[in-house]
Design a protein around this motif. Sequence first.
Motif, PDB file in Angstrom:
ATOM      1  N   THR A   3     -18.270   7.878  23.808  1.00 45.74           N
ATOM      2  CA  THR A   3     -17.396   7.035  23.014  1.00 45.74           C
ATOM      3  C   THR A   3     -16.826   5.957  23.914  1.00 45.74           C
ATOM      4  O   THR A   3     -16.452   6.221  25.040  1.00 45.74           O
ATOM      5  N   VAL A   4     -16.752   4.742  23.381  1.00 42.64           N
ATOM      6  CA  VAL A   4     -16.272   3.624  24.194  1.00 42.64           C
ATOM      7  C   VAL A   4     -15.342   2.742  23.388  1.00 42.64           C
ATOM      8  O   VAL A   4     -15.347   2.758  22.174  1.00 42.64           O
ATOM      9  N   ALA A   5     -14.562   1.955  24.113  1.00 39.60           N
ATOM     10  CA  ALA A   5     -13.866   0.835  23.486  1.00 39.60           C
ATOM     11  C   ALA A   5     -14.905  -0.272  23.488  1.00 39.60           C
ATOM     12  O   ALA A   5     -15.327  -0.725  24.540  1.00 39.60           O
ATOM     13  N   MET A   6     -15.356  -0.680  22.324  1.00 41.57           N
ATOM     14  CA  MET A   6     -16.506  -1.570  22.235  1.00 41.57           C
ATOM     15  C   MET A   6     -16.213  -2.948  22.806  1.00 41.57           C
ATOM     16  O   MET A   6     -15.260  -3.595  22.435  1.00 41.57           O
ATOM     17  N   GLN A   7     -17.051  -3.379  23.716  1.00 41.84           N
ATOM     18  CA  GLN A   7     -16.954  -4.683  24.351  1.00 41.84           C
ATOM     19  C   GLN A   7     -18.040  -5.585  23.777  1.00 41.84           C
ATOM     20  O   GLN A   7     -19.087  -5.756  24.364  1.00 41.84           O
ATOM     21  N   THR A   8     -17.809  -6.130  22.599  1.00 47.02           N
ATOM     22  CA  THR A   8     -18.805  -6.989  21.969  1.00 47.02           C
ATOM     23  C   THR A   8     -18.115  -8.218  21.400  1.00 47.02           C
ATOM     24  O   THR A   8     -16.901  -8.351  21.460  1.00 47.02           O
ATOM     25  N   MET A   9     -18.913  -9.067  20.791  1.00 48.33           N
ATOM     26  CA  MET A   9     -18.404 -10.261  20.136  1.00 48.33           C
ATOM     27  C   MET A   9     -18.085  -9.969  18.670  1.00 48.33           C
ATOM     28  O   MET A   9     -17.884 -10.850  17.881  1.00 48.33           O
ATOM     29  N   TRP A  10     -18.027  -8.721  18.292  1.00 45.84           N
ATOM     30  CA  TRP A  10     -17.757  -8.322  16.921  1.00 45.84           C
ATOM     31  C   TRP A  10     -16.315  -8.645  16.602  1.00 45.84           C
ATOM     32  O   TRP A  10     -15.391  -8.329  17.351  1.00 45.84           O
ATOM     33  N   SER A  11     -16.100  -9.247  15.446  1.00 50.71           N
ATOM     34  CA  SER A  11     -14.768  -9.756  15.109  1.00 50.71           C
ATOM     35  C   SER A  11     -13.803  -8.697  14.614  1.00 50.71           C
ATOM     36  O   SER A  11     -12.629  -8.978  14.461  1.00 50.71           O
ATOM     37  N   TRP A  33     -39.010   1.256   6.178  1.00 49.03           N
ATOM     38  CA  TRP A  33     -38.526  -0.096   6.445  1.00 49.03           C
ATOM     39  C   TRP A  33     -38.703  -0.462   7.914  1.00 49.03           C
ATOM     40  O   TRP A  33     -37.875  -1.073   8.542  1.00 49.03           O
ATOM     41  N   GLU A  34     -39.858  -0.103   8.470  1.00 50.36           N
ATOM     42  CA  GLU A  34     -40.149  -0.355   9.876  1.00 50.36           C
ATOM     43  C   GLU A  34     -40.706  -1.753  10.150  1.00 50.36           C
ATOM     44  O   GLU A  34     -41.091  -2.047  11.260  1.00 50.36           O
ATOM     45  N   PHE A  35     -40.751  -2.636   9.160  1.00 54.07           N
ATOM     46  CA  PHE A  35     -41.242  -3.987   9.398  1.00 54.07           C
ATOM     47  C   PHE A  35     -40.326  -4.712  10.370  1.00 54.07           C
ATOM     48  O   PHE A  35     -39.118  -4.646  10.243  1.00 54.07           O
ATOM     49  N   TYR A  36     -40.900  -5.376  11.319  1.00 58.23           N
ATOM     50  CA  TYR A  36     -40.112  -6.204  12.227  1.00 58.23           C
ATOM     51  C   TYR A  36     -40.994  -7.308  12.782  1.00 58.23           C
ATOM     52  O   TYR A  36     -42.217  -7.242  12.766  1.00 58.23           O
ATOM     53  N   ASP A  37     -40.344  -8.331  13.297  1.00 60.40           N
ATOM     54  CA  ASP A  37     -41.003  -9.508  13.830  1.00 60.40           C
ATOM     55  C   ASP A  37     -40.882  -9.461  15.357  1.00 60.40           C
ATOM     56  O   ASP A  37     -39.776  -9.538  15.895  1.00 60.40           O
ATOM     57  N   ASP A  38     -42.009  -9.340  16.057  1.00 59.26           N
ATOM     58  CA  ASP A  38     -42.004  -9.234  17.525  1.00 59.26           C
ATOM     59  C   ASP A  38     -41.305 -10.411  18.192  1.00 59.26           C
ATOM     60  O   ASP A  38     -40.582 -10.225  19.171  1.00 59.26           O
ATOM     61  N   ASP A  39     -41.527 -11.628  17.679  1.00 60.05           N
ATOM     62  CA  ASP A  39     -40.897 -12.803  18.277  1.00 60.05           C
ATOM     63  C   ASP A  39     -39.376 -12.755  18.109  1.00 60.05           C
ATOM     64  O   ASP A  39     -38.634 -13.093  19.039  1.00 60.05           O
ATOM     65  N   HIS A  40     -38.919 -12.327  16.950  1.00 58.98           N
ATOM     66  CA  HIS A  40     -37.481 -12.215  16.697  1.00 58.98           C
ATOM     67  C   HIS A  40     -36.860 -11.138  17.603  1.00 58.98           C
ATOM     68  O   HIS A  40     -35.777 -11.340  18.173  1.00 58.98           O
ATOM     69  N   VAL A  41     -37.563 -10.023  17.769  1.00 55.97           N
ATOM     70  CA  VAL A  41     -37.085  -8.967  18.670  1.00 55.97           C
ATOM     71  C   VAL A  41     -36.964  -9.512  20.093  1.00 55.97           C
ATOM     72  O   VAL A  41     -35.957  -9.276  20.775  1.00 55.97           O
ATOM     73  N   ALA A  42     -37.959 -10.265  20.542  1.00 60.21           N
ATOM     74  CA  ALA A  42     -37.926 -10.826  21.900  1.00 60.21           C
ATOM     75  C   ALA A  42     -36.757 -11.798  22.073  1.00 60.21           C
ATOM     76  O   ALA A  42     -36.090 -11.787  23.127  1.00 60.21           O
ATOM     77  N   GLU A  43     -36.493 -12.617  21.065  1.00 58.66           N
ATOM     78  CA  GLU A  43     -35.355 -13.547  21.135  1.00 58.66           C
ATOM     79  C   GLU A  43     -34.033 -12.795  21.232  1.00 58.66           C
ATOM     80  O   GLU A  43     -33.158 -13.153  22.025  1.00 58.66           O
ATOM     81  N   ILE A  44     -33.879 -11.759  20.417  1.00 56.10           N
ATOM     82  CA  ILE A  44     -32.645 -10.972  20.450  1.00 56.10           C
ATOM     83  C   ILE A  44     -32.510 -10.258  21.793  1.00 56.10           C
ATOM     84  O   ILE A  44     -31.416 -10.224  22.379  1.00 56.10           O
ATOM     85  N   ALA A  45     -33.604  -9.718  22.308  1.00 57.04           N
ATOM     86  CA  ALA A  45     -33.564  -9.024  23.605  1.00 57.04           C
ATOM     87  C   ALA A  45     -33.144  -9.984  24.710  1.00 57.04           C
ATOM     88  O   ALA A  45     -32.337  -9.625  25.582  1.00 57.04           O
ATOM     89  N   ASP A  46     -33.665 -11.210  24.689  1.00 57.31           N
ATOM     90  CA  ASP A  46     -33.259 -12.211  25.688  1.00 57.31           C
ATOM     91  C   ASP A  46     -31.762 -12.487  25.590  1.00 57.31           C
ATOM     92  O   ASP A  46     -31.066 -12.572  26.606  1.00 57.31           O
ATOM     93  N   SER A  47     -31.256 -12.633  24.379  1.00 52.86           N
ATOM     94  CA  SER A  47     -29.828 -12.859  24.170  1.00 52.86           C
ATOM     95  C   SER A  47     -29.018 -11.656  24.654  1.00 52.86           C
ATOM     96  O   SER A  47     -27.962 -11.825  25.296  1.00 52.86           O
ATOM     97  N   ARG A  49     -29.836  -9.539  26.991  1.00 54.80           N
ATOM     98  CA  ARG A  49     -29.840  -9.515  28.459  1.00 54.80           C
ATOM     99  C   ARG A  49     -28.798 -10.482  29.016  1.00 54.80           C
ATOM    100  O   ARG A  49     -28.146 -10.209  30.010  1.00 54.80           O
ATOM    101  N   ALA A  50     -28.656 -11.615  28.353  1.00 57.98           N
ATOM    102  CA  ALA A  50     -27.714 -12.636  28.829  1.00 57.98           C
ATOM    103  C   ALA A  50     -26.269 -12.359  28.431  1.00 57.98           C
ATOM    104  O   ALA A  50     -25.348 -12.642  29.191  1.00 57.98           O
ATOM    105  N   HIS A  51     -26.064 -11.801  27.240  1.00 60.39           N
ATOM    106  CA  HIS A  51     -24.709 -11.701  26.700  1.00 60.39           C
ATOM    107  C   HIS A  51     -24.275 -10.286  26.325  1.00 60.39           C
ATOM    108  O   HIS A  51     -23.140 -10.093  25.890  1.00 60.39           O
ATOM    109  N   GLY A  52     -25.171  -9.309  26.403  1.00 66.19           N
ATOM    110  CA  GLY A  52     -24.851  -7.957  25.950  1.00 66.19           C
ATOM    111  C   GLY A  52     -24.988  -7.853  24.449  1.00 66.19           C
ATOM    112  O   GLY A  52     -25.484  -8.756  23.783  1.00 66.19           O
ATOM    113  N   TRP A  53     -24.543  -6.731  23.924  1.00 62.49           N
ATOM    114  CA  TRP A  53     -24.601  -6.511  22.478  1.00 62.49           C
ATOM    115  C   TRP A  53     -23.589  -7.415  21.813  1.00 62.49           C
ATOM    116  O   TRP A  53     -22.441  -7.468  22.223  1.00 62.49           O
TER     117      TRP A  53
END
Length: 137
Positions: A3-11, A33-47, A49-53
């Motif tokens: 359990t954590v005190a969440m450190q995110t950009m969630w409002s 509902w396992e459909f996903y877009d590999d390019d979108h996943v890669a973009e989110i993963a890059d974000s 890595r740079a900014h956290g969750w």
Amino acid sequence: MHTVAMQTMWSGNPCGLTVTETSPDSYTTGENWEFYDDDHVAEIADSMRAHGWRGAPLVVVPEYGLSYNGTHRLRAAAEAELEVPTVALRDLFAACGLDLDAICDEHDLGLMSDRADIVAHLPEDVREAYTLADIED
């Protein structure tokens, strides 16, 4: 899992739920509902890595290892090697004064198969805040 005190950009956390961080490998978004877009996943993963969750935690059903939302974010977190903030669906219902089990029994709903019908019982602002508003079975 911890359990954590969440450190995110969630409002906000309108229901005041405990947020738990866990490995993204702990959850799946379900075979229907396992459909996903590999390019979108890669973009989110890059974000990530740079900014956290960023954003709301995933809403999960721990006893089934199921995440109700966040197909792309869950996969991106695994790719970025980040833990995933989660809140339990059952806790979300309880925080809204609702009994998830009673609703499922009364309406003959399955946790795994009737996501849209289940989350429709939550107040709209809660569905929006916890990114459940767009769920379709």
